[in-house]
Design a protein around this motif. Structure first.
Motif, PDB file in Angstrom:
ATOM      1  N   VAL A   1      -3.460  11.400  -2.761  1.00 40.30           N
ATOM      2  CA  VAL A   1      -4.121  10.112  -2.946  1.00 40.30           C
ATOM      3  C   VAL A   1      -3.478   9.041  -2.078  1.00 40.30           C
ATOM      4  O   VAL A   1      -2.316   9.164  -1.664  1.00 40.30           O
ATOM      5  CB  VAL A   1      -4.078   9.667  -4.428  1.00 40.30           C
ATOM      6  CG1 VAL A   1      -4.815  10.659  -5.307  1.00 40.30           C
ATOM      7  CG2 VAL A   1      -2.634   9.491  -4.897  1.00 40.30           C
ATOM      8  N   ASN A   2      -4.253   7.985  -1.826  1.00 39.12           N
ATOM      9  CA  ASN A   2      -3.784   6.777  -1.153  1.00 39.12           C
ATOM     10  C   ASN A   2      -4.122   5.581  -2.031  1.00 39.12           C
ATOM     11  O   ASN A   2      -5.175   5.551  -2.679  1.00 39.12           O
ATOM     12  CB  ASN A   2      -4.465   6.603   0.205  1.00 39.12           C
ATOM     13  CG  ASN A   2      -4.179   7.753   1.155  1.00 39.12           C
ATOM     14  OD1 ASN A   2      -3.035   8.163   1.309  1.00 39.12           O
ATOM     15  ND2 ASN A   2      -5.221   8.284   1.782  1.00 39.12           N
ATOM     16  N   ILE A   3      -3.242   4.605  -2.066  1.00 37.16           N
ATOM     17  CA  ILE A   3      -3.513   3.349  -2.772  1.00 37.16           C
ATOM     18  C   ILE A   3      -3.481   2.252  -1.723  1.00 37.16           C
ATOM     19  O   ILE A   3      -2.418   1.737  -1.362  1.00 37.16           O
ATOM     20  CB  ILE A   3      -2.488   3.072  -3.882  1.00 37.16           C
ATOM     21  CG1 ILE A   3      -2.359   4.267  -4.815  1.00 37.16           C
ATOM     22  CG2 ILE A   3      -2.884   1.838  -4.671  1.00 37.16           C
ATOM     23  CD1 ILE A   3      -1.338   4.085  -5.913  1.00 37.16           C
TER      24      ILE A   3
ATOM     25  N   ASP B   1       0.840  -1.198   0.000  1.00 35.03           N
ATOM     26  CA  ASP B   1       0.000   0.000   0.000  1.00 35.03           C
ATOM     27  C   ASP B   1       0.877   1.252   0.000  1.00 35.03           C
ATOM     28  O   ASP B   1       2.012   1.248   0.492  1.00 35.03           O
ATOM     29  CB  ASP B   1      -0.902   0.011   1.241  1.00 35.03           C
ATOM     30  CG  ASP B   1      -1.938  -1.112   1.216  1.00 35.03           C
ATOM     31  OD1 ASP B   1      -2.266  -1.562   0.101  1.00 35.03           O
ATOM     32  OD2 ASP B   1      -2.399  -1.518   2.290  1.00 35.03           O
ATOM     33  N   HIS B   2       0.311   2.324  -0.562  1.00 36.42           N
ATOM     34  CA  HIS B   2       1.025   3.609  -0.640  1.00 36.42           C
ATOM     35  C   HIS B   2       0.107   4.694  -0.086  1.00 36.42           C
ATOM     36  O   HIS B   2      -1.052   4.810  -0.501  1.00 36.42           O
ATOM     37  CB  HIS B   2       1.416   3.928  -2.085  1.00 36.42           C
ATOM     38  CG  HIS B   2       2.219   2.843  -2.737  1.00 36.42           C
ATOM     39  ND1 HIS B   2       3.598   2.772  -2.652  1.00 36.42           N
ATOM     40  CD2 HIS B   2       1.844   1.780  -3.484  1.00 36.42           C
ATOM     41  CE1 HIS B   2       4.029   1.719  -3.321  1.00 36.42           C
ATOM     42  NE2 HIS B   2       2.978   1.093  -3.842  1.00 36.42           N
ATOM     43  N   TYR B   3       0.621   5.506   0.815  1.00 32.12           N
ATOM     44  CA  TYR B   3      -0.211   6.484   1.512  1.00 32.12           C
ATOM     45  C   TYR B   3       0.336   7.905   1.330  1.00 32.12           C
ATOM     46  O   TYR B   3       1.542   8.103   1.166  1.00 32.12           O
ATOM     47  CB  TYR B   3      -0.262   6.166   3.012  1.00 32.12           C
ATOM     48  CG  TYR B   3      -0.880   4.830   3.340  1.00 32.12           C
ATOM     49  CD1 TYR B   3      -2.259   4.680   3.440  1.00 32.12           C
ATOM     50  CD2 TYR B   3      -0.068   3.714   3.555  1.00 32.12           C
ATOM     51  CE1 TYR B   3      -2.827   3.450   3.739  1.00 32.12           C
ATOM     52  CE2 TYR B   3      -0.625   2.480   3.865  1.00 32.12           C
ATOM     53  CZ  TYR B   3      -2.010   2.355   3.956  1.00 32.12           C
ATOM     54  OH  TYR B   3      -2.562   1.145   4.252  1.00 32.12           O
ATOM     55  N   ALA B   4      -0.611   8.858   1.407  1.00 34.23           N
ATOM     56  CA  ALA B   4      -0.269  10.291   1.416  1.00 34.23           C
ATOM     57  C   ALA B   4       0.659  10.673   0.276  1.00 34.23           C
ATOM     58  O   ALA B   4       1.726  11.268   0.474  1.00 34.23           O
ATOM     59  CB  ALA B   4       0.346  10.681   2.759  1.00 34.23           C
ATOM     60  N   LEU B   5       0.258  10.344  -0.945  1.00 37.49           N
ATOM     61  CA  LEU B   5       1.041  10.678  -2.133  1.00 37.49           C
ATOM     62  C   LEU B   5       0.582  12.021  -2.684  1.00 37.49           C
ATOM     63  O   LEU B   5      -0.598  12.198  -3.016  1.00 37.49           O
ATOM     64  CB  LEU B   5       0.880   9.589  -3.195  1.00 37.49           C
ATOM     65  CG  LEU B   5       1.236   8.155  -2.778  1.00 37.49           C
ATOM     66  CD1 LEU B   5       0.925   7.186  -3.912  1.00 37.49           C
ATOM     67  CD2 LEU B   5       2.698   8.054  -2.368  1.00 37.49           C
TER      68      LEU B   5
END
Length: 345
Positions: free
Chosen positions: A139-141, A123-127
């Motif tokens: 965005v967040n993934i 997961d990827h957060y606070a992009l």
């Protein structure tokens, strides 16, 4: 004064060399997967303050020989090191795809669509995503494999508009470090000429029924004779009649008033290139709005009469790319132009 000029020159040189280095390290591409070559990481302002606090705590622990202070300092230092790994991992493996760029008129906001895909089920957060002149997206993934992001940027003059390098950054999870990348997605928006109103087109008769012939300068269909007027072209003079003793007359040519209208380069003789294109763009939009059939003739391009959204886009693209004045320093501009040039008919 001399020191300021010298400082500005050095700063400009450093920026140029840094830009060249980034171009070599992260070349233009339609799809980019982030790895250690494309990711930069550095302490944030909060991170520098945290590091200064660690130094102060270490000096205090040494001065008072306090084991508890040593333990707390080393624990927080370990937390900082772990934060480096997690901040880097938040961007690593992420793939950014260039999907499409919306066409626009000068001064409008063009929409750029991107597709972000996570890697290795991470997961990827606070992009944070942003082009130099665009809005910013956060965005967040998480819990999904990919998401779509749309950014809007004000475009410039006619031709291909390149928004520049996309800035993607994050300070997740603790805000102690800033992790970022600059990627060139080789994504360009097509900018049409600026519509400019003009007087009614010659031969565009609103009160003539279909099939009625009307005089149109530059047409190839013979219409009749009229008395010679000063300024008439010598090619229009009826020399055979003059040789027979008749009065000096000029030939007239005509087109037929129907729903097919030619937007011709020569209709706006005497105007500059950009003004001609703007007038032609205005009339293309006006005729399309009225559901009229129209064609386009400009130097090097002929588009047969037609109507509908696809025909309008073909005409506007031909006007936007006239004279190929849109080649830039980026080789991606040339590739995009050759791929999208309208077909000559």
């Amino acid at each position: 004064m001399g020191g300021g000029v010298l400082g500005g020159d050095l700063r400009q040189r450093w920026q140029t060399r840094f830009r060249e280095w980034v171009n070599r390290r992260i070349p233009p591409a339609r799809s980019v997967t982030l790895d250690q070559r494309r990711i930069f990481i550095f302490p944030s302002r909060v991170g520098f303050f945290f590091f200064a606090c660690l130094l102060l705590m270490l000096m205090t622990a040494i001065n008072y020989e306090n084991n508890l202070a040593f333990g707390l300092t080393f624990l927080l230092t370990t937390l900082f090191v772990v934060a480096v790994l997690h901040t880097y991992a938040n961007l690593s493996g992420l793939t950014i795809h260039a999907v499409r760029a919306q066409s626009a008129f000068p001064g409008q906001q063009a929409e750029f669509e991107l597709h972000l895909e996570r890697g290795k089920r991470r997961d990827h957060y606070a992009l944070h995503l942003k082009w130099p002149q665009s809005n910013e997206a956060l965005v967040n993934i998480a819990g999904e494999d990919a998401i779509t992001v749309r950014l809007h940027s004000a475009v410039g003059e006619r031709g291909w508009y390149n928004p520049g390098r996309l800035l993607l950054e994050s300070t997740y999870p603790l805000g102690l470090l800033r992790c970022w990348t600059w990627i060139d997605l080789d994504l360009h928006s097509l900018v049409y000429p600026r519509p400019l109103a003009s007087p009614a087109l010659p031969g565009l008769a609103s009160d003539q029924p279909d099939g009625t012939s009307v005089p149109v300068p530059g047409s190839d269909d013979f219409y009749g004779f009229r008395d010679y007027r000063q300024g008439d072209s010598l090619r229009q003079v009826y020399w055979k009649g003059l040789a027979r003793g008749q009065s000096l007359q000029s030939k007239q040519y005509a087109a037929y008033a129907d729903r097919s209208v030619w937007l011709d380069w020569e209709l706006f003789d005497g105007y500059g290139t950009e003004q001609r294109l703007s007038h032609l763009c205005y009339w293309a939009l006006a005729l399309d709005r009225d559901n009229e059939e129209y064609g386009l003739r400009i130097p090097g391009v002929v588009i047969q009469p037609g109507w509908g959204e696809k025909h309008r886009e073909e005409v506007l693209r031909a006007l936007a790319l006239y004279n190929e004045r849109v080649f830039g320093d980026n080789p991606g501009d040339r590739r995009a132009l050759l791929a999208r040039r309208p077909t000559k008919k």
